[in-house]
Design a protein around this motif. Structure first.
Motif, PDB file in Angstrom:
ATOM      1  N   ALA A 260       0.825  -1.216   0.000  1.00  0.00           N
ATOM      2  CA  ALA A 260       0.000   0.000   0.000  1.00  0.00           C
ATOM      3  C   ALA A 260       0.861   1.268   0.000  1.00  0.00           C
ATOM      4  N   PRO A 261       1.317   1.777   1.143  1.00  0.00           N
ATOM      5  CA  PRO A 261       1.980   3.086   1.104  1.00  0.00           C
ATOM      6  C   PRO A 261       3.291   3.105   0.317  1.00  0.00           C
ATOM      7  N   PHE A 262       4.020   2.001   0.267  1.00  0.00           N
ATOM      8  CA  PHE A 262       5.260   1.985  -0.513  1.00  0.00           C
ATOM      9  C   PHE A 262       4.963   2.122  -2.004  1.00  0.00           C
ATOM     10  N   VAL A 263       3.944   1.443  -2.484  1.00  0.00           N
ATOM     11  CA  VAL A 263       3.551   1.573  -3.895  1.00  0.00           C
ATOM     12  C   VAL A 263       3.122   3.008  -4.176  1.00  0.00           C
ATOM     13  N   ARG A 264       2.323   3.568  -3.273  1.00  0.00           N
ATOM     14  CA  ARG A 264       1.861   4.957  -3.461  1.00  0.00           C
ATOM     15  C   ARG A 264       3.023   5.948  -3.383  1.00  0.00           C
ATOM     16  N   LEU A 265       4.006   5.682  -2.516  1.00  0.00           N
ATOM     17  CA  LEU A 265       5.190   6.541  -2.439  1.00  0.00           C
ATOM     18  C   LEU A 265       5.944   6.500  -3.766  1.00  0.00           C
ATOM     19  N   GLY A 266       6.095   5.327  -4.334  1.00  0.00           N
ATOM     20  CA  GLY A 266       6.779   5.203  -5.617  1.00  0.00           C
ATOM     21  C   GLY A 266       6.086   5.992  -6.716  1.00  0.00           C
ATOM     22  N   ARG A 267       4.755   5.903  -6.751  1.00  0.00           N
ATOM     23  CA  ARG A 267       3.995   6.668  -7.746  1.00  0.00           C
ATOM     24  C   ARG A 267       4.154   8.167  -7.524  1.00  0.00           C
ATOM     25  N   ALA A 268       4.100   8.583  -6.264  1.00  0.00           N
ATOM     26  CA  ALA A 268       4.220  10.012  -5.950  1.00  0.00           C
ATOM     27  C   ALA A 268       5.600  10.543  -6.341  1.00  0.00           C
ATOM     28  N   VAL A 269       6.636   9.780  -6.069  1.00  0.00           N
ATOM     29  CA  VAL A 269       7.987  10.210  -6.449  1.00  0.00           C
ATOM     30  C   VAL A 269       8.098  10.286  -7.969  1.00  0.00           C
ATOM     31  N   ALA A 270       7.595   9.290  -8.678  1.00  0.00           N
ATOM     32  CA  ALA A 270       7.650   9.293 -10.149  1.00  0.00           C
ATOM     33  C   ALA A 270       6.891  10.481 -10.733  1.00  0.00           C
ATOM     34  N   ASP A 271       5.759  10.825 -10.096  1.00  0.00           N
ATOM     35  CA  ASP A 271       4.928  11.941 -10.575  1.00  0.00           C
ATOM     36  C   ASP A 271       5.357  13.290  -9.996  1.00  0.00           C
ATOM     37  N   GLU A 272       6.361  13.281  -9.155  1.00  0.00           N
ATOM     38  CA  GLU A 272       6.814  14.481  -8.449  1.00  0.00           C
ATOM     39  C   GLU A 272       5.684  15.134  -7.671  1.00  0.00           C
ATOM     40  N   ASP A 273       4.840  14.304  -7.101  1.00  0.00           N
ATOM     41  CA  ASP A 273       3.731  14.748  -6.247  1.00  0.00           C
ATOM     42  C   ASP A 273       4.221  14.692  -4.798  1.00  0.00           C
ATOM     43  N   TRP A 274       4.933  15.723  -4.395  1.00  0.00           N
ATOM     44  CA  TRP A 274       5.619  15.710  -3.106  1.00  0.00           C
ATOM     45  C   TRP A 274       4.675  15.717  -1.907  1.00  0.00           C
ATOM     46  N   PRO A 275       3.541  16.421  -1.942  1.00  0.00           N
ATOM     47  CA  PRO A 275       2.627  16.339  -0.787  1.00  0.00           C
ATOM     48  C   PRO A 275       2.100  14.914  -0.557  1.00  0.00           C
ATOM     49  N   THR A 276       1.693  14.241  -1.631  1.00  0.00           N
ATOM     50  CA  THR A 276       1.223  12.856  -1.497  1.00  0.00           C
ATOM     51  C   THR A 276       2.362  11.960  -1.041  1.00  0.00           C
ATOM     52  N   GLY A 277       3.535  12.152  -1.610  1.00  0.00           N
ATOM     53  CA  GLY A 277       4.695  11.376  -1.190  1.00  0.00           C
ATOM     54  C   GLY A 277       4.995  11.563   0.279  1.00  0.00           C
ATOM     55  N   GLY A 278       4.872  12.794   0.764  1.00  0.00           N
ATOM     56  CA  GLY A 278       5.094  13.067   2.188  1.00  0.00           C
ATOM     57  C   GLY A 278       4.088  12.345   3.066  1.00  0.00           C
ATOM     58  N   GLN A 279       2.832  12.302   2.626  1.00  0.00           N
ATOM     59  CA  GLN A 279       1.808  11.574   3.383  1.00  0.00           C
ATOM     60  C   GLN A 279       2.117  10.082   3.433  1.00  0.00           C
ATOM     61  N   GLN A 280       2.548   9.529   2.310  1.00  0.00           N
ATOM     62  CA  GLN A 280       2.857   8.092   2.271  1.00  0.00           C
ATOM     63  C   GLN A 280       4.089   7.776   3.114  1.00  0.00           C
ATOM     64  N   LEU A 281       5.090   8.641   3.042  1.00  0.00           N
ATOM     65  CA  LEU A 281       6.283   8.432   3.859  1.00  0.00           C
ATOM     66  C   LEU A 281       5.947   8.528   5.342  1.00  0.00           C
ATOM     67  N   ALA A 282       5.065   9.438   5.703  1.00  0.00           N
ATOM     68  CA  ALA A 282       4.659   9.558   7.107  1.00  0.00           C
ATOM     69  C   ALA A 282       3.960   8.277   7.580  1.00  0.00           C
ATOM     70  N   GLN A 283       3.119   7.709   6.719  1.00  0.00           N
ATOM     71  CA  GLN A 283       2.453   6.454   7.081  1.00  0.00           C
ATOM     72  C   GLN A 283       3.464   5.327   7.226  1.00  0.00           C
ATOM     73  N   ILE A 284       4.396   5.236   6.281  1.00  0.00           N
ATOM     74  CA  ILE A 284       5.430   4.211   6.369  1.00  0.00           C
ATOM     75  C   ILE A 284       6.248   4.400   7.643  1.00  0.00           C
ATOM     76  N   ARG A 285       6.600   5.633   7.930  1.00  0.00           N
ATOM     77  CA  ARG A 285       7.399   5.938   9.128  1.00  0.00           C
ATOM     78  C   ARG A 285       6.689   5.471  10.397  1.00  0.00           C
ATOM     79  N   ARG A 286       5.398   5.750  10.503  1.00  0.00           N
ATOM     80  CA  ARG A 286       4.635   5.303  11.685  1.00  0.00           C
ATOM     81  C   ARG A 286       4.611   3.785  11.788  1.00  0.00           C
ATOM     82  N   LEU A 287       4.377   3.135  10.675  1.00  0.00           N
ATOM     83  CA  LEU A 287       4.302   1.668  10.686  1.00  0.00           C
ATOM     84  C   LEU A 287       5.656   1.031  10.983  1.00  0.00           C
ATOM     85  N   ILE A 288       6.710   1.608  10.449  1.00  0.00           N
ATOM     86  CA  ILE A 288       8.043   1.095  10.771  1.00  0.00           C
ATOM     87  C   ILE A 288       8.354   1.343  12.243  1.00  0.00           C
TER      88      ILE A 288
END
Length: 151
Positions: free
Chosen positions: A103-131
């Motif tokens: 889930a969030p790792f796939v979405r982070l990859g898409r956000a980075v590829a699309d240069e959608d930094w706000p979405t990428g930040g949200q996904q990284l925050a979710q990954i960070r909490r889960l880790i």
């Protein structure tokens, strides 16, 4: 059993140690030194390299854990409470990792590829909490593994 125990411990050290490094060291340095585009790109590529090691660790932990469970203890009935706790915490960690991966790792990859930094930040925050949750579970599991049979 020495081979099973050694492989089991190495897999746990790789996974938990990697999470500790990511959470306690890389997260802080990346946050202090990098702007969001570079920080998110760094994290995505770091996860791309670390997560195959986690997959290998999951396979090794499951295989060696079951090998020891049935080879040493003769199944769950012969295992102590500490083994039951390790199994529960380990399975919880694996479930959390699977969620991160699919889930969030796939979405982070898409956000980075699309240069959608706000979405990428949200996904990284979710990954960070889960880790962070997995790191706590991993450290608890290590404590149970090393001292549990003496309780």
């Amino acid at each position: 059993m020495p081979l099973a125990i050694s492989l089991h411990l190495l897999a746990a050290v790789i996974w938990v140690g990697g999470m500790f490094f990511a959470w306690m060291i890389l997260r802080r340095v990346a946050g202090e030194l990098l702007a969001p585009p570079q920080r998110l790109t760094l994290w995505y590529h770091a996860f791309q390299r670390f997560f195959p090691w986690v997959w290998a660790s999951v396979v090794v932990l499951l295989a060696t854990g079951l090998w020891m469970l049935f080879g040493v203890f003769g199944g769950m009935a012969g295992a102590g409470v500490h083994v039951h706790l390790m199994l529960v915490t380990g399975l919880a960690m694996m479930a959390i990792f699977l969620h991160i991966w699919f889930a969030p790792f796939v979405r982070l990859g898409r956000a980075v590829a699309d240069e959608d930094w706000p979405t990428g930040g949200q996904q990284l925050a979710q990954i960070r909490r889960l880790i962070g949750i997995n790191l706590i579970l991993g450290l608890v599991t290590v404590a149970i593994a090393s001292a549990g049979r003496y309780l």
